[in-house]
Scaffold this motif. Structure first.
Motif, PDB file in Angstrom:
ATOM      1  N   LEU A 117      50.054   2.305 -25.220  1.00 21.10           N
ATOM      2  CA  LEU A 117      50.288   2.549 -23.790  1.00 21.10           C
ATOM      3  C   LEU A 117      50.852   3.939 -23.540  1.00 21.10           C
ATOM      4  O   LEU A 117      51.003   4.354 -22.402  1.00 21.10           O
ATOM      5  CB  LEU A 117      51.253   1.505 -23.232  1.00 21.10           C
ATOM      6  CG  LEU A 117      50.713   0.076 -23.217  1.00 21.10           C
ATOM      7  CD1 LEU A 117      51.775  -0.871 -22.690  1.00 21.10           C
ATOM      8  CD2 LEU A 117      49.469  -0.014 -22.353  1.00 21.10           C
ATOM      9  N   LEU A 118      51.200   4.644 -24.598  1.00 22.64           N
ATOM     10  CA  LEU A 118      51.743   5.991 -24.416  1.00 22.64           C
ATOM     11  C   LEU A 118      50.667   7.049 -24.569  1.00 22.64           C
ATOM     12  O   LEU A 118      50.935   8.238 -24.422  1.00 22.64           O
ATOM     13  CB  LEU A 118      52.878   6.253 -25.414  1.00 22.64           C
ATOM     14  CG  LEU A 118      54.169   5.503 -25.117  1.00 22.64           C
ATOM     15  CD1 LEU A 118      55.169   5.722 -26.238  1.00 22.64           C
ATOM     16  CD2 LEU A 118      54.764   5.952 -23.786  1.00 22.64           C
ATOM     17  N   GLY A 119      49.452   6.622 -24.870  1.00 22.83           N
ATOM     18  CA  GLY A 119      48.366   7.594 -24.971  1.00 22.83           C
ATOM     19  C   GLY A 119      48.405   8.376 -26.271  1.00 22.83           C
ATOM     20  O   GLY A 119      47.699   9.354 -26.429  1.00 22.83           O
ATOM     21  N   GLU A 120      49.235   7.936 -27.213  1.00 19.72           N
ATOM     22  CA  GLU A 120      49.341   8.690 -28.456  1.00 19.72           C
ATOM     23  C   GLU A 120      48.299   8.259 -29.464  1.00 19.72           C
ATOM     24  O   GLU A 120      47.972   8.975 -30.391  1.00 19.72           O
ATOM     25  CB  GLU A 120      50.739   8.522 -29.053  1.00 19.72           C
ATOM     26  CG  GLU A 120      51.740   9.373 -28.318  1.00 19.72           C
ATOM     27  CD  GLU A 120      53.170   8.978 -28.619  1.00 19.72           C
ATOM     28  OE1 GLU A 120      53.381   8.138 -29.505  1.00 19.72           O
ATOM     29  OE2 GLU A 120      54.050   9.522 -27.945  1.00 19.72           O
TER      30      GLU A 120
END
Lengths: 411, 411
Positions: free
Chosen positions: A7-10
């Protein structure tokens, strides 16, 4: 798909694409894929919701040994079950540590606890077993680890056989699909040409979608096996091509450069490029195809007018009279590069990629491109929209399509 | 994330990673990301559920002109709204078609219909406007197109400003972040050099992540405003650069080619390229930078040995003795291209991109690249891993980094 990192786009979630493909192959309709963070209440809510809207729920992630691995706890919470020790799973974990000559921590012991009534699915690639929890009304939750190699191993070893049995009992069959690629018409034009087919579709289904400068159509068939699916798809493909043949150029993952490369190789033709506004992109695309050295020997990027004159022999007077972005200069560049390189085909492109450099009569996105061969020279003009990179990409595609049409003797 | 293709595993969804990152930067907590197919009832159910579990719902996809684009219809259904024509949106679509000299179809007219009460968000990169629907209890649904470049343009132009205002009014403070880019060391090496800083982090946080052939470090600070965030980040940046200065090359979205272009322009130096295995990629990257015609006049792709000899004057004997992939040939190509183009700097590259062509002594991924200038010639050798495209990309980055170091007088 459980994990705050998703969910953090990492991290880009690749597990769901893998699962999607496998489920489609087995004829399982996938309705939703949801990513959720490492939060027990939110995972529990999600699994409850998911079980209301589907027969089968597969989770990935959150089975590891650390305190933010909460999937089994959440599933137990969702269905008000206890977590109980599974001796078989514990033994497998102990054996794995033993064979790795490593010491097992208490955290790893946690991995052997399953929701009451669930069954462990062996994990040949890691310590976390998968978990199968069958629920009333023929529903089931399958929990898999998030590490892709472990997820795949458990899918292959346990989940796919389990689902095949379930779908076979349900008489399920498979889902097959094929993608056709079209160049030279827009998505909405394409749809209007085949709107009656789309309106009448049941099985196979027909779905157009826009790519970058092109349009694709996916034909998807439900069938008892792959052969039957292919036959059903063949019939629809034939109907589509009867109407759209002039725009069709290839299938699936194969881009225009792959199609052009194959044609060049098959016809034993060589090609050289003279690029101005595309700045080397056409050359880059062609040389992305393995084996391109068979047909591609050399190319030149003539960004300045001096370079166009010196390398390609474009008369300075021609540039003065018509401008560097003109039919005449594209023509001279195509002829010049064919001569310079000694190839069968010479292609050229000159245009205004932007954002600067446009004028009233020659706006940003205006391009001329030419093709010179033993049969003579053709020059085409296009006006593209988009930013600098988009203009470059759309131009490159148009030039490659011109080569394709030339090789098919359609120009 | 709307689109059947996302559920079939044919497309990897990159929009959600992008949105995740942007939302994190603004301090918006992301709880769920769900993919759903092109089915109006399922999309409607999902949007209703999503609005129960969050204040803000962003959708991507399903705004196109075709009949399987159903997001607006589904959102209207979810909240029992009519779809009404938005004249402003229609005008923007008409203007876009006009500027492209294309004819608009009735399908494109559909794109101007919005759920009643919603507002169109301008799309500078395509025809589908974004849509903002504000709902009771301070909730909102934002609909964006699925084409990544259009989604990003609307995020930047409309959604981020809107969300910043919302979060500012909520007194929430902001999350500021800055990305530093490093070339020439691996992610684990970088992490070990700054492990004490990572262990001690609270605010700002420090997160290294691997890019393609490079490493980035994101510094993220929670603060009351952007100024305070920048000050907090400055302190951490200084600590990082004290240890890693020799590898640092730039910030944020600016790739190596942008940094090199800026240095070339500032130092009024011109450059020419002679590419073999990269096949035009270096030239393509440099000409992606607006204004590159100031320093980039011409380049050549010499894929064949004949081309290396004819265009660049590489002696056939040299190729015979040392092979085309050798220090000697890279050197001769760099000298040759500088002379051919009459530029301040000439760069060359020769290597084996694969998958074929490797030998015991010269395996796939081996590259030599050279730089010739008034100060003489340097040649470097690298061995890269990866597939054909990765080898090309890693080589191009290495060559551009050599140019950067040359311009900074570090070679």
């Amino acid at each position: 798909m459980v994990g705050t990192e998703l969910l953090l786009g990492e991290i880009i979630d690749t597990n769901s694409a893998y699962l999607s493909e496998k489920l489609a192959e087995m004829g399982v309709d996938l309705y939703y894929v949801t990513k959720v963070g490492d939060n027990q209440n939110r995972i529990a809510d999600l699994v409850r919701q998911a079980c209301q809207r589907a027969d089968l729920v597969i989770t990935s992630g959150g089975l590891g040994p650390t305190s933010d691995d909460l999937t089994k706890e959440a599933v137990a919470q969702a269905f008000e079950l206890e977590l109980v020790l599974c001796r078989k799973a514990l033994k497998a974990i102990e054996e794995r540590f033993h064979s790795m000559h490593a010491t097992m921590s208490d955290n790893n012991r946690r991995q052997a606890y399953l929701p009451a009534g669930a069954r462990a699915l062996p994990n040949p690639k890691g310590t976390a077993p998968g978990v199968l929890l069958e629920l009333p009304e023929d529903k089931a939750v399958i929990m898999l680890p998030g590490v892709p190699i472990e997820l795949k191993a458990i899918m292959d070893g346990s989940v796919i056989p389990y689902l095949k049995e379930r779908t076979a009992n349900g008489g399920g069959g498979i889902i097959g699909s094929r993608v056709l690629r079209f160049y030279g018409l827009g998505e909405s034009t394409l749809e209007s040409v085949i709107s009656d087919l789309i309106a009448a579709q049941t099985n196979p289904t027909i779905a157009p979608y826009a790519g970058s400068g092109e349009v694709r159509v996916r034909i998807t068939a439900k069938a008892k096996d792959e052969l039957e699916a292919a036959q059903l798809i063949d019939i629809v493909e034939e109907e589509l091509l009867a109407r759209l043949d002039e725009y069709f150029y290839g299938y699936g993952d194969e881009g225009m450069e792959v199609v052009v490369a194959r044609l060049l190789s098959a016809k034993k033709q060589t090609l050289a490029t003279a690029e101005s506004c595309t700045g080397g992109l056409i050359s880059h695309m062609l040389t992305n195809v393995p084996g391109s050295s068979a047909f591609y020997m050399q190319g030149v990027v003539t960004y300045s007018n001096t370079a166009k004159a010196r390398v390609l022999g474009v008369a300075p007077k021609l540039i003065e009279d018509h401008g560097a972005v003109s039919e005449e200069v594209a023509r001279a560049m195509a002829v010049g590069v064919r001569e310079w390189a000694g190839t069968d085909i010479g292609v050229s492109v000159t245009g205004i990629a932007g954002p600067g450099g446009g004028t009233e009569t020659k706006p940003v996105g205006l391009v001329y491109f030419g093709l010179s061969s033993a049969q003579g020279v053709v020059v085409e003009r296009r006006q593209f929209a988009g930013d600098r990179l988009q203009v470059k990409e759309r131009t490159a595609l148009a030039v490659l399509d011109l080569v394709r049409r030339h090789l098919l003797q359609r120009v």
